[in-house]
Design a protein around this motif. Structure first.
Motif, PDB file in Angstrom:
ATOM      1  N   PRO A  73     -29.338  26.573  -1.122  1.00  0.00           N
ATOM      2  CA  PRO A  73     -28.756  25.562  -0.238  1.00  0.00           C
ATOM      3  C   PRO A  73     -29.841  24.674   0.361  1.00  0.00           C
ATOM      4  CG  PRO A  73     -28.654  27.741   0.764  1.00  0.00           C
ATOM      5  CD  PRO A  73     -29.181  27.928  -0.623  1.00  0.00           C
ATOM      6  N   VAL A  74     -29.418  23.511   0.779  1.00  0.00           N
ATOM      7  CA  VAL A  74     -30.326  22.547   1.393  1.00  0.00           C
ATOM      8  C   VAL A  74     -30.796  23.086   2.742  1.00  0.00           C
ATOM      9  CG1 VAL A  74     -30.477  20.222   2.342  1.00  0.00           C
ATOM     10  CG2 VAL A  74     -29.214  20.618   0.243  1.00  0.00           C
ATOM     11  N   ASP A  75     -32.078  22.921   3.027  1.00  0.00           N
ATOM     12  CA  ASP A  75     -32.635  23.335   4.316  1.00  0.00           C
ATOM     13  C   ASP A  75     -32.348  22.242   5.342  1.00  0.00           C
ATOM     14  OD1 ASP A  75     -34.043  24.398   6.413  1.00  0.00           O
ATOM     15  OD2 ASP A  75     -36.019  24.081   5.520  1.00  0.00           O
ATOM     16  N   LEU A  76     -31.611  22.586   6.351  1.00  0.00           N
ATOM     17  CA  LEU A  76     -31.248  21.612   7.388  1.00  0.00           C
ATOM     18  C   LEU A  76     -32.313  21.476   8.465  1.00  0.00           C
ATOM     19  CD1 LEU A  76     -27.487  22.520   7.908  1.00  0.00           C
ATOM     20  CD2 LEU A  76     -28.460  20.736   6.462  1.00  0.00           C
ATOM     21  N   GLY A  77     -33.285  22.332   8.442  1.00  0.00           N
ATOM     22  CA  GLY A  77     -34.328  22.273   9.460  1.00  0.00           C
ATOM     23  C   GLY A  77     -33.820  22.788  10.798  1.00  0.00           C
ATOM     24  N   ASP A  78     -34.573  22.501  11.843  1.00  0.00           N
ATOM     25  CA  ASP A  78     -34.184  23.004  13.160  1.00  0.00           C
ATOM     26  C   ASP A  78     -34.027  21.878  14.190  1.00  0.00           C
ATOM     27  OD1 ASP A  78     -36.807  22.301  13.343  1.00  0.00           O
ATOM     28  OD2 ASP A  78     -37.487  24.179  14.232  1.00  0.00           O
ATOM     29  N   LYS A  79     -33.952  20.643  13.708  1.00  0.00           N
ATOM     30  CA  LYS A  79     -33.795  19.498  14.618  1.00  0.00           C
ATOM     31  C   LYS A  79     -32.416  18.883  14.431  1.00  0.00           C
ATOM     32  CE  LYS A  79     -38.694  18.520  14.548  1.00  0.00           C
ATOM     33  NZ  LYS A  79     -39.756  17.583  14.257  1.00  0.00           N
ATOM     34  N   PRO A  80     -31.927  18.228  15.447  1.00  0.00           N
ATOM     35  CA  PRO A  80     -30.625  17.557  15.303  1.00  0.00           C
ATOM     36  C   PRO A  80     -30.686  16.495  14.196  1.00  0.00           C
ATOM     37  CG  PRO A  80     -31.309  17.609  17.606  1.00  0.00           C
ATOM     38  CD  PRO A  80     -32.470  18.078  16.801  1.00  0.00           C
ATOM     39  N   LEU A  81     -29.584  16.328  13.499  1.00  0.00           N
ATOM     40  CA  LEU A  81     -29.507  15.371  12.399  1.00  0.00           C
ATOM     41  C   LEU A  81     -28.512  14.263  12.720  1.00  0.00           C
ATOM     42  CD1 LEU A  81     -29.258  17.912   9.448  1.00  0.00           C
ATOM     43  CD2 LEU A  81     -31.276  16.607  10.110  1.00  0.00           C
ATOM     44  N   ALA A  82     -28.837  13.067  12.250  1.00  0.00           N
ATOM     45  CA  ALA A  82     -27.888  11.959  12.364  1.00  0.00           C
ATOM     46  C   ALA A  82     -26.759  12.197  11.355  1.00  0.00           C
ATOM     47  CB  ALA A  82     -28.593  10.642  12.064  1.00  0.00           C
ATOM     48  N   GLN A  83     -25.623  11.574  11.574  1.00  0.00           N
ATOM     49  CA  GLN A  83     -24.469  11.736  10.696  1.00  0.00           C
ATOM     50  C   GLN A  83     -24.827  11.392   9.246  1.00  0.00           C
ATOM     51  OE1 GLN A  83     -21.434  12.926  11.580  1.00  0.00           O
ATOM     52  NE2 GLN A  83     -20.649  12.753   9.503  1.00  0.00           N
ATOM     53  N   ALA A  84     -25.551  10.299   9.038  1.00  0.00           N
ATOM     54  CA  ALA A  84     -25.916   9.878   7.680  1.00  0.00           C
ATOM     55  C   ALA A  84     -26.807  10.917   7.010  1.00  0.00           C
ATOM     56  CB  ALA A  84     -26.613   8.522   7.712  1.00  0.00           C
ATOM     57  N   GLN A  85     -27.753  11.482   7.741  1.00  0.00           N
ATOM     58  CA  GLN A  85     -28.636  12.514   7.179  1.00  0.00           C
ATOM     59  C   GLN A  85     -27.822  13.748   6.797  1.00  0.00           C
ATOM     60  OE1 GLN A  85     -31.100  12.666  10.726  1.00  0.00           O
ATOM     61  NE2 GLN A  85     -32.908  12.209   9.464  1.00  0.00           N
ATOM     62  N   LEU A  86     -26.931  14.144   7.676  1.00  0.00           N
ATOM     63  CA  LEU A  86     -26.109  15.320   7.427  1.00  0.00           C
ATOM     64  C   LEU A  86     -25.229  15.119   6.201  1.00  0.00           C
ATOM     65  CD1 LEU A  86     -25.406  18.100   8.497  1.00  0.00           C
ATOM     66  CD2 LEU A  86     -23.615  17.047   9.856  1.00  0.00           C
ATOM     67  N   GLU A  87     -24.649  13.940   6.071  1.00  0.00           N
ATOM     68  CA  GLU A  87     -23.800  13.655   4.911  1.00  0.00           C
ATOM     69  C   GLU A  87     -24.613  13.687   3.617  1.00  0.00           C
ATOM     70  OE1 GLU A  87     -21.804   9.990   5.718  1.00  0.00           O
ATOM     71  OE2 GLU A  87     -20.624  10.866   7.336  1.00  0.00           O
ATOM     72  N   HIS A  88     -25.800  13.122   3.641  1.00  0.00           N
ATOM     73  CA  HIS A  88     -26.660  13.129   2.459  1.00  0.00           C
ATOM     74  C   HIS A  88     -27.012  14.567   2.064  1.00  0.00           C
ATOM     75  CE1 HIS A  88     -29.759  12.047  -0.405  1.00  0.00           C
ATOM     76  NE2 HIS A  88     -30.583  12.862   0.230  1.00  0.00           N
ATOM     77  N   LEU A  89     -27.375  15.385   3.029  1.00  0.00           N
ATOM     78  CA  LEU A  89     -27.726  16.776   2.746  1.00  0.00           C
ATOM     79  C   LEU A  89     -26.516  17.565   2.249  1.00  0.00           C
ATOM     80  CD1 LEU A  89     -30.111  17.491   5.749  1.00  0.00           C
ATOM     81  CD2 LEU A  89     -30.748  17.141   3.344  1.00  0.00           C
ATOM     82  N   TRP A  90     -25.349  17.274   2.802  1.00  0.00           N
ATOM     83  CA  TRP A  90     -24.132  17.958   2.382  1.00  0.00           C
ATOM     84  C   TRP A  90     -23.811  17.618   0.933  1.00  0.00           C
ATOM     85  CZ3 TRP A  90     -19.229  16.474   0.710  1.00  0.00           C
ATOM     86  CH2 TRP A  90     -18.290  17.494   0.666  1.00  0.00           C
ATOM     87  N   ILE A  91     -23.949  16.334   0.571  1.00  0.00           N
ATOM     88  CA  ILE A  91     -23.672  15.922  -0.807  1.00  0.00           C
ATOM     89  C   ILE A  91     -24.647  16.605  -1.767  1.00  0.00           C
ATOM     90  CG2 ILE A  91     -23.809  13.949  -2.394  1.00  0.00           C
ATOM     91  CD1 ILE A  91     -22.668  12.251  -0.053  1.00  0.00           C
ATOM     92  N   THR A  92     -25.917  16.661  -1.399  1.00  0.00           N
ATOM     93  CA  THR A  92     -26.920  17.336  -2.229  1.00  0.00           C
ATOM     94  C   THR A  92     -26.568  18.811  -2.397  1.00  0.00           C
ATOM     95  OG1 THR A  92     -28.622  15.803  -1.476  1.00  0.00           O
ATOM     96  CG2 THR A  92     -29.377  17.869  -2.446  1.00  0.00           C
ATOM     97  N   ASP A  93     -26.149  19.442  -1.328  1.00  0.00           N
ATOM     98  CA  ASP A  93     -25.783  20.850  -1.373  1.00  0.00           C
ATOM     99  C   ASP A  93     -24.589  21.078  -2.301  1.00  0.00           C
ATOM    100  OD1 ASP A  93     -26.524  23.429  -0.215  1.00  0.00           O
ATOM    101  OD2 ASP A  93     -24.512  23.396   0.663  1.00  0.00           O
ATOM    102  N   ARG A  94     -23.593  20.219  -2.214  1.00  0.00           N
ATOM    103  CA  ARG A  94     -22.407  20.332  -3.075  1.00  0.00           C
ATOM    104  C   ARG A  94     -22.776  20.132  -4.544  1.00  0.00           C
ATOM    105  NH1 ARG A  94     -18.596  23.180  -1.548  1.00  0.00           N
ATOM    106  NH2 ARG A  94     -17.315  22.155  -3.080  1.00  0.00           N
ATOM    107  N   GLU A  95     -23.650  19.162  -4.825  1.00  0.00           N
ATOM    108  CA  GLU A  95     -24.084  18.931  -6.202  1.00  0.00           C
ATOM    109  C   GLU A  95     -24.775  20.164  -6.766  1.00  0.00           C
ATOM    110  OE1 GLU A  95     -26.513  15.471  -5.675  1.00  0.00           O
ATOM    111  OE2 GLU A  95     -24.838  14.096  -6.010  1.00  0.00           O
ATOM    112  N   ARG A  96     -25.618  20.794  -5.973  1.00  0.00           N
ATOM    113  CA  ARG A  96     -26.306  22.012  -6.414  1.00  0.00           C
ATOM    114  C   ARG A  96     -25.308  23.128  -6.685  1.00  0.00           C
ATOM    115  NH1 ARG A  96     -31.611  22.794  -2.521  1.00  0.00           N
ATOM    116  NH2 ARG A  96     -32.716  20.920  -3.177  1.00  0.00           N
TER     117      ARG A  96
END
Length: 63
Positions: A9-32
């Motif tokens: 799974p994608v590493d979300l890190g430990d800092k707050p994420l903007a909505q756009a960053q979160l969506e990009h990471l979610w899409i990458t995670d789903r593709e994997r």
């Protein structure tokens, strides 16, 4: 390709994420996840067809 390890799974890190960053990471995670599932299903089907052929049973895929 079928035997290589799936990416984790994608590493979300430990800092707050903007909505756009979160969506990009979610899409990458789903593709994997989908890539991994397809690969494992293809491998399972390969072995099922091989084993059926060795046992003289009809295979799922026409020759």
């Amino acid at each position: 390709m079928l035997l290589e390890r799936c990416k984790g799974p994608v590493d979300l890190g430990d800092k707050p994420l903007a909505q756009a960053q979160l969506e990009h990471l979610w899409i990458t995670d789903r593709e994997r996840l989908l890539s991994c599932a397809r690969r494992h299903l293809a491998l399972r089907d390969f072995y099922a067809d091989r084993d059926a052929g060795l046992e003289g049973k009809p295979t799922a895929r026409p020759k």
